[in-house]
Design a protein around this motif. Structure first.
Motif, PDB file in Angstrom:
ATOM      1  N   ASN A  28     -12.347   0.814 -35.115  1.00  0.00           N
ATOM      2  CA  ASN A  28     -12.167  -0.690 -34.658  1.00  0.00           C
ATOM      3  C   ASN A  28     -11.169  -1.150 -36.031  1.00  0.00           C
ATOM      4  O   ASN A  28     -10.460  -2.404 -35.832  1.00  0.00           O
TER       5      ASN A  28
ATOM      6  N   PHE B  43     -16.012  -7.046 -30.623  1.00  0.00           N
ATOM      7  CA  PHE B  43     -14.853  -6.584 -30.115  1.00  0.00           C
ATOM      8  C   PHE B  43     -14.888  -5.017 -30.274  1.00  0.00           C
ATOM      9  O   PHE B  43     -15.534  -4.433 -30.906  1.00  0.00           O
TER      10      PHE B  43
ATOM     11  N   ALA C 278      -6.599  -5.409 -31.448  1.00  0.00           N
ATOM     12  CA  ALA C 278      -7.463  -6.489 -31.523  1.00  0.00           C
ATOM     13  C   ALA C 278      -7.995  -6.856 -32.691  1.00  0.00           C
ATOM     14  O   ALA C 278      -8.479  -8.088 -32.829  1.00  0.00           O
TER      15      ALA C 278
END
Length: 630
Positions: free
Chosen positions: A291, A259, A296
């Motif tokens: 990230n 992701f 997400a």
């Protein structure tokens, strides 16, 4: 008029003006500050209270940042690593010699950070206590807003006391704002403090929310910390319930597939200077700086927020400097020429890929080799994990040089070839294998650095609590209850995400759980804290360890799981290895608890702060308080 007469007139005029000023304004000499700090005039609304909580959050960053981040001290008091510095005395190598109440009082890069943990914990407690003590002096939009702020303050205070009670044992319990100088502090029993912070966290769990900004206290973070406290108290059913509130709450889940927007892991084929991308994977993506706080990402429960230019740590994390070997020097090519260079001037700038390491956090054989039993483990896969043999000889001294004596019209045959530890005759090509030759988790420590050249590790948000650990905490609670099937299920949730084969219930013991924690939580978990907590539980429950040994609270500092685990797994302490500076690696059972710094004991002149067993001053102890002081 002579010169002296002129001086008399001038002095007389000045005196007249001064006298006139004093007569006109009686407080002429009274200071007139431009502004005032008055607590009662400061903590008046929710915004002011949140500013104090922001100070709590900022204070937490100290553990992971700086030239010798304190987390390294937690790690070296365990089975996973040791102090890798080999060129000076001062760093914590010979713990029997260096860990004393007087010698743990430094705060510099050449010593352990035990005092930093002590000082910064109580500083964080001070910030939290200010909010807690003044919670009803402010105005709020609603009772829910008030309770959420109070719950966050309870969390921050509880986090510090959880750590203190596992690092030092019995400590002073300061549960209210101190508004005047005090020299009277007393030690309170560890379990009494844990009971108090459990009650606070039970309330905080009801008041907190996951709908907050990254870096603020989430409901998931409260449930996670409450699980640790419940475990520390031996309340295993409560630990399962609090872990369930996080795992089954609907907000968080383990990331299972790649992701985010980060670049993939890379490797450099021998004979080239061009990195080649490898297939992206969830383990790599989970630990990319961009990230960690990505919306997400459903795995992060509580984050430290650190961005370039925010001012607290101008040089970033320096994690590559600490965790990566000192590969740029002390390594020769088989032809006898200096082989590697970590500066930004070679033709192939290898430090842009791995950073300029100095080998401060040196892994044990256990964490470098013994842990990696599954060939499919993504945490040890090519690109995610680096071995020294993956690096290339890149020093420009290996290049063709017609001015050399004798001239060298061609490149050294090993230029841009993979490193090797020994030559054809078996001789070592690395002069310091402790500091300069070991593997490391590239997926964790590769933090691009835009401030330092060569790179040492830049700015990045960091996980304090992550859902993978919640699963392992619940697995531990099931283990203590004897439900090994449920424990295996939780361990396998973490293992299968990493590509590993599942384990069976029959394979579950505390060693199995600690192995999985070591694979998953390197440079995240405070390893010594967790080992001490587990050691207390073995002593409290009388449960047999994986080695067949039973422990008791009587004589805890002389005989404990902490020491036995370290001696079984950490080859440096077990073998008493001596480094190139002549320092021997030692550790003792009483290091299960750190010494209380002398200055803190001496500063409580009308009270009594106790010392831990095994350290000078223990003989002066008095009975610790068995309730929280008023």
């Amino acid at each position: 008029m002579n010169k002296n007469s002129k001086y008399i007139i001038i002095i007389g005029l000045f005196t007249t003006v001064l006298t006139s000023s004093i007569n006109c304004k009686k407080d002429f000499l009274k200071p007139e500050p431009l502004s005032f700090y008055e607590a009662s005039a400061t903590y008046v609304d929710a915004a002011a209270m949140r500013a104090a909580l922001a100070a709590c959050a900022r204070n937490l960053r100290i553990e992971y940042y700086g030239g010798n981040p304190p987390i390294l001290t937690e790690m070296l008091f365990s089975e996973i690593s040791v102090e890798g510095t080999t060129d000076k005395s001062g760093p914590a190598v010979d713990l029997n010699l260096q860990i004393t109440p007087d010698l743990v009082q430094s705060n510099d890069d050449d010593h352990n950070k035990i005092y930093v943990y002590w000082f910064e914990a109580y500083r964080g407690i001070k910030y939290a206590n200010t909010v807690i003590s003044r919670i009803d002096d402010a105005t709020y939009a609603s009772p829910a807003e008030r309770n959420a702020i109070l719950g966050a303050a309870y969390f921050h205070r509880a986090l510090r006391y959880y750590r203190l009670t596992q690092q030092f044992g019995d400590v002073p319990a300061i549960m209210k704002e101190i508004t005047a100088p005090s020299l009277e502090f007393y030690t309170t029993k560890r379990e009494v403090i844990l009971q108090k912070i459990k009650l606070d966290l039970d309330s905080a769990l009801l008041w907190s929310s996951d709908a907050v900004n990254k870096g603020e206290v989430t409901k998931g973070a409260v449930g996670h910390l409450l699980t640790k406290v419940n475990l520390a108290l031996g309340n295993f059913d409560d630990a399962i319930a609090s872990a369930n509130s996080v795992i089954n709450g609907g907000t968080y889940s383990l990331m299972q597939t790649p992701f985010g927007t980060s670049a993939p892991p890379m490797y450099v084929p021998a004979g080239t200077k061009t990195p080649v991308p490898l297939p992206s994977n969830v383990i790599w993506d989970l630990h990319r700086p961009e990230n960690k706080s990505n919306p997400a990402n459903k795995e992060g429960l509580f984050m430290i927020i650190d961005r370039f230019g925010d001012g607290q740590f101008d040089n970033g994390m320096t994690i590559m400097r600490q965790a990566v070997p000192y590969w740029g020097t002390n390594i020769s090519a088989p032809t006898g020429v200096k082989g590697t260079n970590d500066n930004p001037n070679p033709e192939f700038i290898q430090s842009n890929l791995y950073g300029r390491g100095i080998g401060r956090s040196r892994p044990s054989d256990y964490s470098q080799y013994g842990l990696w039993t599954d060939p499919n483990d993504l945490r040890h896969a090519k690109g995610n994990w680096m071995n020294m043999e993956d690096l290339l000889y890149n020093d420009m001294g290996l290049k063709a040089d017609l001015k050399a004596n004798p001239p060298r019209p061609e490149d050294d045959p090993y230029y841009l070839k993979n490193l090797q530890l020994r030559n054809a005759s078996g001789g070592l090509l690395c002069t310091d294998t402790i500091r300069c030759w070991y593997g490391w988790p590239q997926y964790k420590v590769f933090i691009p650095d835009f401030e330092n050249s060569p790179m040492t590790g830049g700015h990045s948000d960091w996980y304090v609590f992550r859902l993978a650990e919640t699963y392992l905490l619940r697995a531990e609670a099931y283990f203590w209850k004897g439900d090994l099937a449920s424990a295996a299920t939780d361990i396998n949730a973490v293992r299968t995400r990493a590509g590993c084969a599942s384990i069976t219930a029959a394979e579950v013991n505390m060693g199995t759980i600690l192995d999985e924690r070591a694979r998953e939580l390197y440079f995240e978990e405070p390893r010594k804290t967790e080992l001490t907590r587990i050691s207390y539980l073995f002593a409290k429950t009388g449960k047999t360890s994986e080695t067949g040994k039973v422990y008791t609270l009587n004589g805890f500092s002389e005989n404990n799981y902490f020491y036995d685990r370290i001696m079984a797994k950490n080859n440096f302490y077990r073998l008493g290895i001596v480094n190139s500076h002549g320092d021997k690696y030692t550790i003792s059972p009483y290091h299960v608890l750190w010494p209380i710094p002398t200055r803190s004991i001496n500063g409580s002149t009308t009270g009594r702060i106790n010392q831990n067993k095994g350290y000078t001053g223990y003989e002066n102890n008095v009975a610790p308080l068995d309730k929280i002081p008023d």
